[in-house]
Design an enzyme around this catalytic site. Structure first.
Site, PDB file in Angstrom:
ATOM      1  N   SER A 131       0.846  -1.194   0.000  1.00  0.00           N
ATOM      2  CA  SER A 131       0.000   0.000   0.000  1.00  0.00           C
ATOM      3  C   SER A 131       0.883   1.246   0.000  1.00  0.00           C
ATOM      4  O   SER A 131       2.002   1.254   0.538  1.00  0.00           O
ATOM      5  CB  SER A 131      -0.939   0.055   1.203  1.00  0.00           C
ATOM      6  OG  SER A 131      -1.368   1.365   1.471  1.00  0.00           O
ATOM      7  N   TYR A 144      -2.540   0.853  10.619  1.00  0.00           N
ATOM      8  CA  TYR A 144      -2.366   0.503   9.209  1.00  0.00           C
ATOM      9  C   TYR A 144      -1.081   1.105   8.663  1.00  0.00           C
ATOM     10  O   TYR A 144      -0.256   0.405   8.056  1.00  0.00           O
ATOM     11  CB  TYR A 144      -3.572   0.998   8.417  1.00  0.00           C
ATOM     12  CG  TYR A 144      -3.585   0.571   6.968  1.00  0.00           C
ATOM     13  CD1 TYR A 144      -3.688  -0.766   6.618  1.00  0.00           C
ATOM     14  CD2 TYR A 144      -3.525   1.521   5.947  1.00  0.00           C
ATOM     15  CE1 TYR A 144      -3.724  -1.158   5.286  1.00  0.00           C
ATOM     16  CE2 TYR A 144      -3.560   1.142   4.617  1.00  0.00           C
ATOM     17  CZ  TYR A 144      -3.655  -0.198   4.289  1.00  0.00           C
ATOM     18  OH  TYR A 144      -3.692  -0.576   2.966  1.00  0.00           O
ATOM     19  N   LYS A 148       2.220  -1.080   7.581  1.00  0.00           N
ATOM     20  CA  LYS A 148       2.545  -1.093   6.161  1.00  0.00           C
ATOM     21  C   LYS A 148       3.955  -0.567   5.906  1.00  0.00           C
ATOM     22  O   LYS A 148       4.649  -1.020   4.987  1.00  0.00           O
ATOM     23  CB  LYS A 148       1.499  -0.299   5.364  1.00  0.00           C
ATOM     24  CG  LYS A 148       0.149  -1.000   5.272  1.00  0.00           C
ATOM     25  CD  LYS A 148       0.275  -2.353   4.577  1.00  0.00           C
ATOM     26  CE  LYS A 148      -1.064  -3.004   4.345  1.00  0.00           C
ATOM     27  NZ  LYS A 148      -0.953  -4.277   3.589  1.00  0.00           N
TER      28      LYS A 148
END
Length: 279
Positions: A131, A144, A148
């Site tokens: 991502s 998140y 990531k």
């Protein structure tokens, strides 16, 4: 590995979204795909569609059953399954733990099992769905963004360490992709990701292009590289611009209060969760 005919490929989180698109794209290139997903029904459906095999269950424990299902070996492993949560340091310990376990440690566990096999054979390919949050950040979603970043760091470390020994690694860093994860991202997704969102099939095409060219960094959105360069060239200015984006998010949430809001915004810290990896 540019010719994927007969390649044995594993895709985690492949019951829908980016994972399903990857399974279809690898199958179209001639590979046999082991389709992994927590939802056994969705895994079976994609496997039937692609002529592959379904290997449902936890992405952290998929290597051994997938190896058996594929006849004894794995050529390409796509670590695609992921979870996204809103919130910041106030998010519950279990939220942080789940994000770390799925977004990072599932990759580590897969590599632990795959790397010895690939080193012995002299080739192998690891595809990590990171991502753009791993290159940049995502407002309102610390678990998140942080995990990531770690997933990107692990993919980079794998490439640095094993590239000369035949192991190729790709870090896939899309921004918004039209999947369930984008739908569940709420105001932050609407503000940051939705305006330039692309289809999962475009991500899969970018991955196969990167495989053909053996490129580490896969950027399905053309503007991501420029943002990454701007972040490196002027970090203070980048952080300030992202803070302005955070302020816009808080203003949006203040106008439309909801039970789960982003970190630092008025109204609470309840997590929003999705189980398909995208940004």
């Amino acid at each position: 590995m540019e010719d994927l005919t007969g390649a044995r490929v594993v895709v985690t989180g492949a019951g829908r979204g980016i994972g399903a698109a990857l399974a279809r794209r690898f199958a179209a290139a001639g590979a046999t795909v082991a389709v992994n997903d927590l939802d056994a029904g969705q895994a079976a459906a994609v496997a039937e569609e692609t002529g592959g095999v379904a290997v449902p269950g936890d992405a952290s424990a998929v290597v051994a059953p997938a190896r058996r299902a594929l006849g004894g070996g794995i050529d390409v492993f796509c670590a695609n399954a992921g979870v996204a949560h809103e919130g910041g340091p106030e998010a519950a310990e279990e939220v942080w733990g789940t994000a770390w376990d799925v977004n990072v440690m599932a990759h580590v566990r897969a590599a632990k099992e795959l790397v010895p096999e690939w080193l012995e054979r002299g080739r192998g390919r690891f595809v990590s769905t990171v991502s753009a949050a791993g290159l940049l950040t995502m407002v309102g979603a610390a678990p998140y963004s942080v995990t990531k970043h770690a997933a990107l760091a692990f993919a980079e470390w794998l490439s640095v360490t094993y590239r000369h020994r035949g192991i190729d690694v790709h870090a896939v860093c899309p921004q918004g992709v039209r999947t369930d994860m984008l739908t569940s991202a709420g105001a932050a997704g609407d503000l940051v990701l939705a305006p330039t969102a692309i289809e999962p099939e475009q991500v899969a095409d970018a991955v196969l292009d990167a495989v053909a060219e053996n490129r580490f960094l896969v950027l399905p959105h053309p503007g991501t590289g420029e943002l990454y360069a701007a972040r490196a060239a002027g970090t203070d200015q980048w952080v300030a611009s992202m803070n302005h984006l955070q302020q816009k998010l808080e203003e949006t949430l203040a106008r439309t209060p909801s039970p789960a809001t982003a970190s630092g915004a008025p109204g609470g810290t309840g997590p929003a969760t999705a189980t398909e990896s995208t940004s």
